[in-house]
Design a protein around this motif. Structure first.
Motif, mmCIF file in Angstrom:
data_model
loop_
_atom_site.group_PDB
_atom_site.id
_atom_site.type_symbol
_atom_site.label_atom_id
_atom_site.label_comp_id
_atom_site.label_asym_id
_atom_site.label_seq_id
_atom_site.Cartn_x
_atom_site.Cartn_y
_atom_site.Cartn_z
ATOM 1 N N ILE A 282 -50.435 14.447 -2.660
ATOM 2 C CA ILE A 282 -51.032 14.337 -4.009
ATOM 3 C C ILE A 282 -52.105 13.250 -3.965
ATOM 4 C CG2 ILE A 282 -49.116 15.274 -5.405
ATOM 5 C CD1 ILE A 282 -48.168 12.382 -5.857
ATOM 6 N N PRO A 283 -53.182 13.517 -3.207
ATOM 7 C CA PRO A 283 -54.190 12.482 -2.917
ATOM 8 C C PRO A 283 -54.894 11.890 -4.146
ATOM 9 C CG PRO A 283 -54.954 14.649 -2.201
ATOM 10 C CD PRO A 283 -53.524 14.809 -2.598
ATOM 11 N N ALA A 284 -54.895 12.616 -5.267
ATOM 12 C CA ALA A 284 -55.610 12.101 -6.450
ATOM 13 C C ALA A 284 -54.751 11.129 -7.258
ATOM 14 C CB ALA A 284 -56.023 13.268 -7.337
ATOM 15 N N TRP A 285 -53.506 10.926 -6.822
ATOM 16 C CA TRP A 285 -52.591 10.070 -7.593
ATOM 17 C C TRP A 285 -52.450 8.690 -6.944
ATOM 18 C CZ3 TRP A 285 -49.715 11.923 -11.969
ATOM 19 C CH2 TRP A 285 -49.997 13.267 -12.290
ATOM 20 N N ASP A 286 -52.192 7.698 -7.796
ATOM 21 C CA ASP A 286 -51.924 6.342 -7.310
ATOM 22 C C ASP A 286 -50.493 5.956 -7.673
ATOM 23 O OD1 ASP A 286 -54.570 5.683 -6.380
ATOM 24 O OD2 ASP A 286 -55.190 5.729 -8.495
ATOM 25 N N VAL A 287 -49.983 4.956 -6.972
ATOM 26 C CA VAL A 287 -48.687 4.373 -7.334
ATOM 27 C C VAL A 287 -48.977 3.015 -7.961
ATOM 28 C CG1 VAL A 287 -46.444 3.542 -6.536
ATOM 29 C CG2 VAL A 287 -47.498 5.526 -5.432
ATOM 30 N N LEU B 184 -46.080 7.130 -10.485
ATOM 31 C CA LEU B 184 -47.227 7.933 -10.039
ATOM 32 C C LEU B 184 -48.155 8.095 -11.224
ATOM 33 C CD1 LEU B 184 -45.418 10.812 -8.079
ATOM 34 C CD2 LEU B 184 -46.557 8.781 -7.133
ATOM 35 N N THR B 185 -49.437 7.803 -11.028
ATOM 36 C CA THR B 185 -50.364 7.877 -12.164
ATOM 37 C C THR B 185 -51.678 8.537 -11.766
ATOM 38 O OG1 THR B 185 -51.477 6.577 -13.896
ATOM 39 C CG2 THR B 185 -51.319 5.555 -11.723
ATOM 40 N N ARG B 186 -52.211 9.344 -12.671
ATOM 41 C CA ARG B 186 -53.528 9.956 -12.471
ATOM 42 C C ARG B 186 -54.189 10.109 -13.824
ATOM 43 N NH1 ARG B 186 -55.460 15.871 -9.891
ATOM 44 N NH2 ARG B 186 -57.666 15.507 -10.387
ATOM 45 N N GLN B 187 -55.506 9.898 -13.875
ATOM 46 C CA GLN B 187 -56.264 10.116 -15.103
ATOM 47 C C GLN B 187 -57.107 11.380 -14.936
ATOM 48 O OE1 GLN B 187 -57.708 6.907 -17.687
ATOM 49 N NE2 GLN B 187 -59.744 7.605 -17.155
ATOM 50 N N VAL C 31 -56.903 12.076 -20.212
ATOM 51 C CA VAL C 31 -55.438 12.063 -20.323
ATOM 52 C C VAL C 31 -54.897 11.337 -19.099
ATOM 53 C CG1 VAL C 31 -53.326 13.429 -20.426
ATOM 54 C CG2 VAL C 31 -55.399 14.291 -21.529
ATOM 55 N N LYS C 32 -54.065 10.297 -19.361
ATOM 56 C CA LYS C 32 -53.392 9.627 -18.254
ATOM 57 C C LYS C 32 -51.984 10.211 -18.162
ATOM 58 C CE LYS C 32 -52.025 5.291 -18.636
ATOM 59 N NZ LYS C 32 -52.053 3.793 -18.676
ATOM 60 N N VAL C 33 -51.613 10.660 -16.981
ATOM 61 C CA VAL C 33 -50.278 11.223 -16.749
ATOM 62 C C VAL C 33 -49.543 10.290 -15.795
ATOM 63 C CG1 VAL C 33 -48.968 13.239 -15.985
ATOM 64 C CG2 VAL C 33 -51.244 13.549 -17.000
ATOM 65 N N GLU C 34 -48.314 9.898 -16.202
ATOM 66 C CA GLU C 34 -47.497 9.003 -15.372
ATOM 67 C C GLU C 34 -46.120 9.616 -15.154
ATOM 68 O OE1 GLU C 34 -48.106 5.652 -18.164
ATOM 69 O OE2 GLU C 34 -48.823 4.528 -16.433
ATOM 70 N N TRP C 35 -45.739 9.708 -13.900
ATOM 71 C CA TRP C 35 -44.433 10.293 -13.554
ATOM 72 C C TRP C 35 -43.556 9.241 -12.873
ATOM 73 C CZ3 TRP C 35 -43.091 14.962 -15.288
ATOM 74 C CH2 TRP C 35 -44.076 15.922 -15.538
ATOM 75 N N ARG D 285 -38.123 12.531 -5.502
ATOM 76 C CA ARG D 285 -38.962 13.647 -5.028
ATOM 77 C C ARG D 285 -39.448 14.493 -6.193
ATOM 78 N NH1 ARG D 285 -39.782 15.534 -0.137
ATOM 79 N NH2 ARG D 285 -40.789 17.585 0.017
ATOM 80 N N ASN D 286 -38.636 14.593 -7.247
ATOM 81 C CA ASN D 286 -39.019 15.368 -8.438
ATOM 82 C C ASN D 286 -40.359 14.896 -8.998
ATOM 83 O OD1 ASN D 286 -36.641 16.806 -8.326
ATOM 84 N ND2 ASN D 286 -35.625 15.622 -9.941
ATOM 85 N N ASP D 287 -40.608 13.600 -8.937
ATOM 86 C CA ASP D 287 -41.839 13.069 -9.517
ATOM 87 C C ASP D 287 -43.060 13.568 -8.734
ATOM 88 O OD1 ASP D 287 -39.754 10.317 -9.920
ATOM 89 O OD2 ASP D 287 -40.581 11.446 -11.605
ATOM 90 N N PHE D 288 -42.886 13.672 -7.425
ATOM 91 C CA PHE D 288 -43.985 14.180 -6.589
ATOM 92 C C PHE D 288 -44.170 15.685 -6.822
ATOM 93 C CE2 PHE D 288 -45.427 10.728 -3.860
ATOM 94 C CZ PHE D 288 -44.459 9.770 -4.109
ATOM 95 N N VAL D 289 -43.053 16.404 -6.990
ATOM 96 C CA VAL D 289 -43.127 17.844 -7.280
ATOM 97 C C VAL D 289 -43.870 18.051 -8.601
ATOM 98 C CG1 VAL D 289 -41.760 19.878 -7.911
ATOM 99 C CG2 VAL D 289 -41.043 18.444 -5.980
ATOM 100 N N MET D 290 -43.518 17.256 -9.603
ATOM 101 C CA MET D 290 -44.152 17.419 -10.928
ATOM 102 C C MET D 290 -45.619 16.988 -10.902
ATOM 103 S SD MET D 290 -41.896 18.927 -12.606
ATOM 104 C CE MET D 290 -42.618 18.934 -14.237
#
Ligand SMILES: C[C@H](O)[C@H](O)[C@H]1CNC2=NC(N)=NC(=O)C2=N1
Length: 110
Positions: A31-36, A45-48, A84-88, A98-103
């Motif tokens: 998930i290269p577009a996401w940061d921790v 896990l966060t991505r805008q 939209v900021k999405v945080e898992w 692992r669920n957070d990476f799947v989502m």
């Protein structure tokens, strides 16, 4: 093993193990577009995502909400004009599962 976005969320229990830093680093390339980031000691896990207006941001927010309900695993969503900021993370283990990476991977496919 199937691609991350095709995998299922496993029923996450309070005693489920948190991913170690090493396991997190192993999964991040999927998930290269996401940061921790860390909030209150909890890795998240966060991505805008960017949009051309508020209506499109809201539509995307709804789509992520539908995904969360489908898999009973829910993000934090911050919806603003054009973004939209999405945080898992997994609330009940106060860490990453692992669920957070799947989502996150499923979110990228929306
Ligand atoms: C009962 C319900 O399934 C649980 O509380 C689920 C709901 N969605 C969830 N979402 C996330 N991100 N973490 C959880 O621990 C969690 N638990």
């Amino acid at each position: 093993m199937s691609a991350l976005h095709e995998q299922q969320c496993e029923a996450c229990r309070a005693d489920a193990p948190k991913l170690s830093d090493g396991e997190i680093q192993e999964l991040l390339p999927d998930i290269p577009a996401w940061d921790v980031v860390t909030h209150g000691g909890i890795p998240i896990l966060t991505r805008q995502f960017s949009f051309k207006n508020f209506a499109d941001a809201l539509t995307f927010t709804q789509s992520v909400g539908k995904l969360a309900e489908e898999y009973q695993h829910h993000p934090a969503l911050t919806t603003e004009w054009g973004k939209v900021k999405v945080e898992w993370w997994t609330h009940k283990i106060k860490g990453l599962h692992r669920n957070d990476f799947v989502m996150a991977a499923k979110t990228d496919k929306l």
